[in-house]
Design a protein around this motif. Sequence first.
Motif, short mmCIF file in Angstrom:
data_model
loop_
_atom_site.label_atom_id
_atom_site.label_comp_id
_atom_site.label_asym_id
_atom_site.label_seq_id
_atom_site.Cartn_x
_atom_site.Cartn_y
_atom_site.Cartn_z
N ALA A 218 36.98 40.71 45.75
CA ALA A 218 37.35 39.69 44.76
C ALA A 218 37.19 38.28 45.30
CB ALA A 218 38.79 39.92 44.32
N GLN A 219 36.38 38.10 46.34
CA GLN A 219 36.33 36.78 46.98
C GLN A 219 35.66 35.72 46.10
OE1 GLN A 219 34.29 37.09 50.72
NE2 GLN A 219 32.60 38.29 49.90
N THR A 220 34.90 36.13 45.07
CA THR A 220 34.33 35.14 44.16
C THR A 220 35.24 34.89 42.96
OG1 THR A 220 33.10 36.86 42.97
CG2 THR A 220 31.97 35.76 44.80
N GLU A 221 36.35 35.62 42.89
CA GLU A 221 37.32 35.46 41.80
C GLU A 221 38.39 34.43 42.19
OE1 GLU A 221 36.98 36.96 39.00
OE2 GLU A 221 35.77 38.75 39.36
N PRO A 222 39.09 33.86 41.20
CA PRO A 222 40.21 32.96 41.54
C PRO A 222 41.30 33.69 42.32
CG PRO A 222 39.61 32.78 39.22
CD PRO A 222 38.87 33.97 39.76
N ALA A 223 42.11 32.93 43.05
CA ALA A 223 43.15 33.53 43.89
C ALA A 223 44.16 34.34 43.07
CB ALA A 223 43.87 32.44 44.69
N CYS A 227 45.55 38.30 43.60
CA CYS A 227 46.95 38.74 43.56
C CYS A 227 47.13 39.90 42.58
CB CYS A 227 47.86 37.59 43.15
SG CYS A 227 48.04 36.28 44.37
N GLU A 228 46.57 39.75 41.38
CA GLU A 228 46.70 40.79 40.36
C GLU A 228 46.13 42.12 40.86
OE1 GLU A 228 44.82 39.47 36.80
OE2 GLU A 228 46.09 37.68 36.63
N ARG A 229 44.98 42.07 41.51
CA ARG A 229 44.34 43.31 41.98
C ARG A 229 45.14 43.97 43.08
NH1 ARG A 229 37.80 42.05 41.67
NH2 ARG A 229 37.81 41.57 39.42
N LEU A 230 45.72 43.18 43.96
CA LEU A 230 46.55 43.75 45.02
C LEU A 230 47.79 44.42 44.43
CD1 LEU A 230 46.33 40.88 47.66
CD2 LEU A 230 45.27 43.14 47.84
#
Length: 254
Positions: A218-223, A227-230
């Motif tokens: 998710a490094q190209t996604e917003p921070a 958080c949501e994915r974690l």
Amino acid sequence: MGEDRGIEAAAQTDIGLVRHSNQDSFGGDDGLRLYAVCDGMGGAAGGEVASRIAIDTFLTVARQEIEAVRGESNGSTGRALQRAAAAANRAVCAKAAFDTRFRGMGTTLVAARIEGAELTALNVGDSRAYLLRGDTLRQVTIDHSYLAEQVERGLMTPEQAEASSLQSVITRAVGAEPDVHPDLFHEMLQPHDTVLLCSDGLTRHVDDADLAETMLAAQTEPADVVCERLVELAKERGGSDNITCWVIRIGEPA
């Protein structure tokens, strides 16, 4: 301290799938680049109260201490965070002494401040700070837990600790004793590093390799998406505790 760097930070907390209340708290100050997570204990009401008092007191006192020494170096940030942790400990102890409903409550604390290119992290208990650099994730803090100490002493293997039923037994907490003993850690940051602060509701279900894989994917996604994915991954794998995380990305020098 190095040049100042741009930062993107986001946090999320979730009750999980089992608990009836959320005893985690988080807070931050983007201006000071100061971020913290607490994971309370001591019954639903006690845990919620302890973590909220600790977060509020820690951030208030840390702000005061940092402003008081602005422009100084030589470990002033570390001293500010230690004083703030001591104030949080006094505040939780005072509340428990005043109101018998909250006797025995306490909370973990993990905090980080980024000043230029330097990260100062502080922890009490088993909430953690991690540093992701490239494709390598490394735990910065050291857990104050029974299992971590058994592994450190060579009395238990990491695999035995992971399988143990004593995951939640911690050896230091804010509010547990009149004096608190946080540990401090210092790291020099590089552009594109990511700092992760989290409660054990995340790490109990997601190991370091999967944390790194999820953050890299998710490094190209917003921070906030990271958080949501974690959080969702921890819930998919059981969600047995409250889950809280801060994701803090380091940009290029300004």
